[in-house]
Design an enzyme around this catalytic site. Structure first.
Site, PDB file in Angstrom:
ATOM      1  N   ARG A 223       0.848  -1.195   0.000  1.00  0.00           N
ATOM      2  CA  ARG A 223       0.000   0.000   0.000  1.00  0.00           C
ATOM      3  C   ARG A 223       0.881   1.242   0.000  1.00  0.00           C
ATOM      4  NH1 ARG A 223      -3.538  -2.831  -1.539  1.00  0.00           N
ATOM      5  NH2 ARG A 223      -5.529  -3.272  -0.524  1.00  0.00           N
ATOM      6  N   HIS A 271      -0.990   0.239  -9.568  1.00  0.00           N
ATOM      7  CA  HIS A 271      -1.729  -0.705  -8.708  1.00  0.00           C
ATOM      8  C   HIS A 271      -2.289  -1.882  -9.526  1.00  0.00           C
ATOM      9  CE1 HIS A 271      -3.918  -0.951  -4.610  1.00  0.00           C
ATOM     10  NE2 HIS A 271      -3.825  -2.163  -5.138  1.00  0.00           N
TER      11      HIS A 271
HETATM   12  P1  NAP Z   1      -1.802 -11.636   5.080  1.00  0.00           P
HETATM   13  O1  NAP Z   1      -1.967 -13.028   4.570  1.00  0.00           O
HETATM   14  O2  NAP Z   1      -2.736 -11.131   6.115  1.00  0.00           O
HETATM   15  O3  NAP Z   1      -0.309 -11.542   5.628  1.00  0.00           O
HETATM   16  C1  NAP Z   1       0.163 -10.426   6.298  1.00  0.00           C
HETATM   17  C2  NAP Z   1       1.600 -10.687   6.765  1.00  0.00           C
HETATM   18  O4  NAP Z   1       2.115  -9.462   7.288  1.00  0.00           O
HETATM   19  C3  NAP Z   1       1.700 -11.725   7.871  1.00  0.00           C
HETATM   20  O5  NAP Z   1       2.838 -12.534   7.679  1.00  0.00           O
HETATM   21  C4  NAP Z   1       1.851 -10.870   9.129  1.00  0.00           C
HETATM   22  O6  NAP Z   1       2.596 -11.489  10.170  1.00  0.00           O
HETATM   23  C5  NAP Z   1       2.656  -9.712   8.579  1.00  0.00           C
HETATM   24  N1  NAP Z   1       2.491  -8.541   9.457  1.00  0.00           N
HETATM   25  C6  NAP Z   1       1.359  -7.849   9.756  1.00  0.00           C
HETATM   26  N2  NAP Z   1       1.622  -6.849  10.615  1.00  0.00           N
HETATM   27  C7  NAP Z   1       2.948  -6.905  10.874  1.00  0.00           C
HETATM   28  C8  NAP Z   1       3.828  -6.160  11.688  1.00  0.00           C
HETATM   29  N3  NAP Z   1       3.400  -5.138  12.451  1.00  0.00           N
HETATM   30  N4  NAP Z   1       5.130  -6.510  11.727  1.00  0.00           N
HETATM   31  C9  NAP Z   1       5.576  -7.537  10.988  1.00  0.00           C
HETATM   32  N5  NAP Z   1       4.804  -8.306  10.181  1.00  0.00           N
HETATM   33  C10 NAP Z   1       3.503  -7.986  10.122  1.00  0.00           C
HETATM   34  O7  NAP Z   1      -1.836 -10.605   3.878  1.00  0.00           O
HETATM   35  P2  NAP Z   1      -1.631 -10.889   2.321  1.00  0.00           P
HETATM   36  O8  NAP Z   1      -2.816 -11.551   1.743  1.00  0.00           O
HETATM   37  O9  NAP Z   1      -0.307 -11.532   2.112  1.00  0.00           O
HETATM   38  O10 NAP Z   1      -1.651  -9.391   1.732  1.00  0.00           O
HETATM   39  C11 NAP Z   1      -0.732  -8.403   2.162  1.00  0.00           C
HETATM   40  C12 NAP Z   1      -1.120  -7.030   1.627  1.00  0.00           C
HETATM   41  O11 NAP Z   1      -0.837  -6.918   0.237  1.00  0.00           O
HETATM   42  C13 NAP Z   1      -2.614  -6.693   1.684  1.00  0.00           C
HETATM   43  O12 NAP Z   1      -3.011  -6.312   2.978  1.00  0.00           O
HETATM   44  C14 NAP Z   1      -2.719  -5.557   0.693  1.00  0.00           C
HETATM   45  O13 NAP Z   1      -2.499  -4.321   1.349  1.00  0.00           O
HETATM   46  C15 NAP Z   1      -1.555  -5.805  -0.272  1.00  0.00           C
HETATM   47  N6  NAP Z   1      -2.041  -6.122  -1.631  1.00  0.00           N
HETATM   48  C16 NAP Z   1      -1.634  -5.352  -2.670  1.00  0.00           C
HETATM   49  C17 NAP Z   1      -2.066  -5.651  -3.950  1.00  0.00           C
HETATM   50  C18 NAP Z   1      -1.601  -4.862  -5.137  1.00  0.00           C
HETATM   51  O14 NAP Z   1      -2.127  -5.053  -6.231  1.00  0.00           O
HETATM   52  N7  NAP Z   1      -0.649  -3.984  -5.004  1.00  0.00           N
HETATM   53  C19 NAP Z   1      -2.893  -6.747  -4.174  1.00  0.00           C
HETATM   54  C20 NAP Z   1      -3.294  -7.508  -3.095  1.00  0.00           C
HETATM   55  C21 NAP Z   1      -2.858  -7.179  -1.817  1.00  0.00           C
HETATM   56  P3  NAP Z   1       2.058 -12.829  10.918  1.00  0.00           P
HETATM   57  O15 NAP Z   1       2.213 -13.923   9.871  1.00  0.00           O
HETATM   58  O16 NAP Z   1       2.977 -13.004  12.047  1.00  0.00           O
HETATM   59  O17 NAP Z   1       0.626 -12.580  11.271  1.00  0.00           O
HETATM   60  C1  GLV Z   2      -5.609  -5.047  -4.002  1.00  0.00           C
HETATM   61  O1  GLV Z   2      -4.884  -4.143  -3.774  1.00  0.00           O
HETATM   62  C2  GLV Z   2      -6.137  -5.942  -3.002  1.00  0.00           C
HETATM   63  O2  GLV Z   2      -6.045  -5.621  -1.814  1.00  0.00           O
HETATM   64  O3  GLV Z   2      -6.655  -7.003  -3.395  1.00  0.00           O
END
Ligand code: NAP
Ligand code: GLV
Length: 308
Positions: A223, A271
């Site tokens: 983000r 994005h």
């Molecule tokens: P997720 O499965 O919820 O994983 C989040 C990870 O971040 C977990 O490993 C968590 O640790 C870690 N984390 C959270 N808070 C933390 C902190 N304070 N310190 C250290 N580690 C921390 O999320 P995801 O599905 O992988 O997605 C991640 C993010 O990608 C989304 O929230 C979104 O903002 C972004 N995204 C971007 C796009 C794009 O097109 N650019 C698309 C989709 C998503 P733990 O494992 O210990 O809980």
């Molecule tokens: C895109 O940014 C998503 O959060 O799926």
């Protein structure tokens, strides 16, 4: 059970048909045009405008159509509302591909070569193999783990950082505040795939960049709110960082003339890193709606106290 969808109309029609076929007991309705909203308890949306929140006094579960949930103004949502993020192969696969593309591009100095090409210069630079490059991923969730698995196929030296301690074959895992500086100290390329929370906002800042080896590279595919923009520009100017690839910014889109559009060391994409695919995401939604019907735990339910 009635389910209200708010969002892209073509996707709404597609999902209406697929959900009705798979779960005939679910009435999937698209907004606007749905009937009485007061009895709706399940909603599918990227975000909810205030007028819709006000029209849904009995909302119980909100299914995000995306992986992130920071687009929702949680403070405005009813306190007991359950929020479920989208976990689906389309987002995961496209994100992992994006990270591999970004890591290869930065590892092979693509911003420099493109800038030299534009200037009409033929400038050779040393090339090092992938197994000499250390790539660290912040966030070991659905997306971070998938990105690391694809990066492993290219032979990069891998590490990851998360809130709780993880273990993953071929990945050196760091955790928590105490693990952050040792993690950063060995990242030639840093990839941010964290959720945006009060703890992670502005985590890509001057202190973070200073803790990395000089000449490091950064990819932010999470983000825009994770990055302090002036600190990135200053780190690039000073040579602390050599290049960056950004898929997300704050705001989106950036205003005309913003330095990120023209900076020779920055690759900017609008994005597009991880995209919800209509055809694959509907299966995750159907699975979760079936779980609602059976009163089973939902996949991807957010812990509102953690913010992700
Ligand atoms: P997720 O499965 O919820 O994983 C989040 C990870 O971040 C977990 O490993 C968590 O640790 C870690 N984390 C959270 N808070 C933390 C902190 N304070 N310190 C250290 N580690 C921390 O999320 P995801 O599905 O992988 O997605 C991640 C993010 O990608 C989304 O929230 C979104 O903002 C972004 N995204 C971007 C796009 C794009 O097109 N650019 C698309 C989709 C998503 P733990 O494992 O210990 O809980
Ligand atoms: C895109 O940014 C998503 O959060 O799926």
């Amino acid at each position: 059970m009635r389910v209200l969808y708010h969002g892209n109309a073509a996707r709404g029609r597609n999902w209406q048909e697929a959900v009705s076929r798979a779960l005939p007991q679910v009435r999937f309705e698209c907004w606007p045009g749905a009937g009485d909203l007061t009895e709706i308890r399940h909603v599918v949306a990227w975000t909810l405008p205030d007028e819709l929140i006000a029209a849904l006094p009995n909302i119980e579960v909100l299914f995000s159509v995306g992986a992130g949930i920071d687009q929702l103004d949680i403070a405005r949502l009813p306190p007991g509302l359950r929020i479920v993020r989208m976990i689906e192969p389309g987002i995961i696969g496209t994100m992992a591909d994006y990270v591999v593309m970004g890591v290869l591009a930065l590892h092979r100095d693509l911003p420099f070569h493109i800038s030299e090409q534009r200037a009409g210069r033929w400038t050779w630079r040393n090339v090092s193999p992938a197994n000499e490059c250390r790539v660290g991923v912040m966030g070991l969730g659905e997306l971070g783990r998938a990105a690391l698995a694809k990066l492993a196929l290219h032979g990069f030296r891998l590490s990851g950082w998360s809130r709780s301690q993880h273990q993953a074959e071929g990945v050196e895992c760091f955790a928590g505040d105490e693990g952050l500086v040792p993690f950063l100290a060995q990242c030639d390329i840093l990839v941010c795939l964290l959720p945006l929370t009060s703890e992670t906002r502005h985590i890509l800042n001057r202190t973070t960049f200073a803790a990395m080896p000089r000449g490091g590279r950064v990819i932010n595919a999470a983000r825009g709110g994770h990055l302090v923009q002036e600190d990135l520009l200053a780190a690039l100017d000073r040579g602390q960082l050599a290049a960056a690839m950004l898929d997300v910014t704050d705001p989106e889109p950036l205003p005309a003339g913003h330095p990120f559009y023209s900076h020779p060391a920055i690759i900017l994409t609008p994005h597009v890193a991880g995209i919800t695919r209509t055809d694959s995401a509907v299966h995750s939604l159907i699975d979760n709606l079936a779980r609602v019907l059976k009163d089973e735990p939902l996949v991807g339910e957010v812990d509102r106290s953690r913010g992700y």
